[in-house]
Write a protein that holds these residues in place. Structure first.
Motif, PDB file in Angstrom:
ATOM      1  N   LEU A  96       0.838  -1.199   0.000  1.00 16.51           N
ATOM      2  CA  LEU A  96       0.000   0.000   0.000  1.00 16.51           C
ATOM      3  C   LEU A  96       0.875   1.251   0.000  1.00 16.51           C
ATOM      4  N   CYS A  97       1.921   1.239   0.832  1.00 17.83           N
ATOM      5  CA  CYS A  97       2.843   2.386   0.904  1.00 17.83           C
ATOM      6  C   CYS A  97       3.572   2.593  -0.419  1.00 17.83           C
ATOM      7  N   VAL A  98       4.075   1.500  -1.003  1.00 18.14           N
ATOM      8  CA  VAL A  98       4.813   1.610  -2.265  1.00 18.14           C
ATOM      9  C   VAL A  98       3.915   2.153  -3.367  1.00 18.14           C
ATOM     10  N   SER A  99       2.691   1.645  -3.450  1.00 16.58           N
ATOM     11  CA  SER A  99       1.750   2.097  -4.471  1.00 16.58           C
ATOM     12  C   SER A  99       1.437   3.587  -4.299  1.00 16.58           C
ATOM     13  N   PHE A 100       1.269   4.016  -3.042  1.00 16.99           N
ATOM     14  CA  PHE A 100       0.955   5.417  -2.754  1.00 16.99           C
ATOM     15  C   PHE A 100       2.126   6.332  -3.104  1.00 16.99           C
ATOM     16  N   ILE A 101       3.333   5.940  -2.690  1.00 13.68           N
ATOM     17  CA  ILE A 101       4.530   6.748  -2.971  1.00 13.68           C
ATOM     18  C   ILE A 101       4.797   6.808  -4.474  1.00 13.68           C
ATOM     19  N   ALA A 102       4.676   5.651  -5.146  1.00 15.72           N
ATOM     20  CA  ALA A 102       4.900   5.603  -6.597  1.00 15.72           C
ATOM     21  C   ALA A 102       3.857   6.437  -7.347  1.00 15.72           C
ATOM     22  N   ALA A 103       2.617   6.489  -6.812  1.00 19.33           N
ATOM     23  CA  ALA A 103       1.569   7.297  -7.451  1.00 19.33           C
ATOM     24  C   ALA A 103       1.908   8.781  -7.373  1.00 19.33           C
ATOM     25  N   ILE A 104       2.450   9.208  -6.226  1.00 16.34           N
ATOM     26  CA  ILE A 104       2.851  10.613  -6.070  1.00 16.34           C
ATOM     27  C   ILE A 104       3.963  10.957  -7.064  1.00 16.34           C
ATOM     28  N   VAL A 105       4.955  10.053  -7.165  1.00 12.65           N
ATOM     29  CA  VAL A 105       6.050  10.272  -8.121  1.00 12.65           C
ATOM     30  C   VAL A 105       5.515  10.255  -9.549  1.00 12.65           C
ATOM     31  N   GLY A 106       4.608   9.323  -9.823  1.00 16.20           N
ATOM     32  CA  GLY A 106       4.061   9.180 -11.172  1.00 16.20           C
ATOM     33  C   GLY A 106       3.267  10.386 -11.634  1.00 16.20           C
ATOM     34  N   VAL A 107       2.593  11.072 -10.699  1.00 18.51           N
ATOM     35  CA  VAL A 107       1.814  12.263 -11.055  1.00 18.51           C
ATOM     36  C   VAL A 107       2.716  13.339 -11.659  1.00 18.51           C
ATOM     37  N   PHE A 108       3.938  13.440 -11.134  1.00 15.64           N
ATOM     38  CA  PHE A 108       4.868  14.461 -11.611  1.00 15.64           C
ATOM     39  C   PHE A 108       5.658  14.013 -12.839  1.00 15.64           C
ATOM     40  N   THR A 109       5.876  12.705 -12.958  1.00 14.64           N
ATOM     41  CA  THR A 109       6.710  12.206 -14.061  1.00 14.64           C
ATOM     42  C   THR A 109       5.895  11.816 -15.293  1.00 14.64           C
ATOM     43  N   GLU A 110       4.645  11.403 -15.099  1.00 18.56           N
ATOM     44  CA  GLU A 110       3.790  10.965 -16.212  1.00 18.56           C
ATOM     45  C   GLU A 110       2.537  11.828 -16.261  1.00 18.56           C
ATOM     46  N   ARG A 111       2.648  12.977 -16.900  1.00  8.89           N
ATOM     47  CA  ARG A 111       1.524  13.920 -16.948  1.00  8.89           C
ATOM     48  C   ARG A 111       0.568  13.628 -18.096  1.00  8.89           C
ATOM     49  N   ASP A 112       0.995  12.766 -18.995  1.00  9.55           N
ATOM     50  CA  ASP A 112       0.124  12.373 -20.107  1.00  9.55           C
ATOM     51  C   ASP A 112      -0.872  11.327 -19.603  1.00  9.55           C
ATOM     52  N   SER A 113      -2.144  11.646 -19.664  1.00 14.44           N
ATOM     53  CA  SER A 113      -3.169  10.748 -19.120  1.00 14.44           C
ATOM     54  C   SER A 113      -3.223   9.416 -19.860  1.00 14.44           C
TER      55      SER A 113
END
Length: 358
Positions: A222-239
């Motif tokens: 759960l923690c890894v998915s949450f942290i990776a999602a935060i990073v992903g929001v900034f790195t993958e802005r293309d929906s």
């Protein structure tokens, strides 16, 4: 005695070898998915979210099945730290594979035993006695295994078994944009395998305080998915990058979620609690041998002399460490039995003394 031997020795050995085979296959599948355009940041988010969803009932069943200490804020913070280490290593690792190949990832994973051994000694989880044959065996075996792994990587040699059909390898040079990508991938993978031993150490400490593998891995995923999602929001802005289409990308995410993030992490947590970080880390050099064998069997790769020599050296080093660990455990068991027998002899004398004065 036989049942105890099976649980404490045969089962961990079989499970960890199986997990290394699984990891090599998952890395290869991930490489194929990224070649189709899948983002590795998105991949980490979805894979760990699937694993967390599968393990969602674990906290409820764990408390019902056995008595456990309370899940304190301190333990949750340590699991959060574990998630931060895990997410960082996963992002570094998958980025490294994307730049290079699964074979290079398997080769660099051979640094794990050395780093784990050093950290375990620093954290006083492993004892080193220069005059002890078991300690000498562990140190020597670790060095031999790493040497053998680099022989597989650096020395090719003449072919022994020639491929019957053209190999469809995922790490062919033409798939790489330049040699600089290979170097970047190697640096990122090295950083990953510096964090992996730290993950082993922190995980072992958590399991000592809260010995419920499924619950710990649920919160970890759960923690890894949450942290990776935060990073992903900034790195993958293309929906469109967040849409997983029903082809090899979807298969990679589901397989990695079920067999990697869920099953692999649970098995490693159980093995770390049972055998310690050095034992678990010693299976990493096997991954390069497994990668070579799977390449020959399933991809039609040619088997070279360097692979055979390197695999033999790895086997010698691996079993040398296993011998050292087994001897340490035997000495520890003898000491515990001696202490118990000594305590058992003292109890009747104490009872007789009480009866004489009643």
């Amino acid at each position: 005695m036989a049942r105890r031997y099976c649980y404490s020795d045969v089962l961990p050995f079989t499970a960890l070898v199986t997990m290394e085979c699984t990891n090599v296959g998952l890395n290869t599948l991930f490489k194929a998915a990224t070649l189709k355009g899948m983002s590795y940041h998105v991949f980490v988010v979805y894979a760990y979210a699937i694993a967390a969803l599968v393990l969602l009932p674990a906290p409820f069943f764990s408390h019902r099945s056995r008595r456990l200490p309370p899940l304190t804020f301190s333990i949750l913070c340590k699991i959060g730290l574990l998630g931060l280490i895990g997410s960082s290593s996963q992002i570094l690792g998958f980025t490294g594979i994307n730049y290079s190949s699964p074979t290079l990832a398997s080769a660099i994973s051979n640094l794990t035993p050395a780093f784990t051994f050093i950290l375990a000694v620093l954290f006083r989880m492993e004892k080193i006695g220069l005059k002890s044959s078991s300690s000498q065996a562990k140190v020597l075996g670790t060095l031999v295994s790493i040497t053998g792994a680099f022989v597989v990587t650096l020395y090719k040699g003449p072919p022994i078994i020639i491929a019957s059909s053209p190999s469809i390898a995922l790490d062919q040079p033409q798939l790489l944009s330049s040699s600089s990508n290979w170097i970047i991938g190697g640096v990122l993978l090295t950083a990953e395998y510096i964090l992996v031993p730290l993950w082993y150490i922190v995980q072992t400490q958590i399991m000592k305080e809260y010995p419920a593998e499924l619950t710990v891995i649920f919160f970890y995923n759960l923690c890894v998915s949450f942290i990776a999602a935060i990073v992903g929001v900034f790195t993958e802005r293309d929906s469109s990058a967040w849409r997983i289409r029903p082809h090899i990308a979807l298969a990679s995410v589901i397989c990695s979620g079920l067999f990697g993030s869920c099953m692999n992490n649970t098995v490693h947590a159980w093995a770390l609690n049972l055998k310690g970080p050095v034992y678990v880390a010693m299976f990493k050099p096997l991954s390069i041998v497994i990668a070579v064998v799977m390449g020959v069997m399933f991809l039609g790769d040619t088997l070279h002399l360097g692979s055979l020599i390197g695999a033999s050296i790895i086997s010698v080093g691996f079993y040398t460490v296993m011998w050292g660990k087994a001897k340490e455990e035997m000495i520890e068991e003898c000491r515990v039995e001696r202490d118990e027998s000594t305590a058992g002899q003292k109890v009747p004398l104490l009872k007789n003394y009480k009866r004489a004065h009643v």
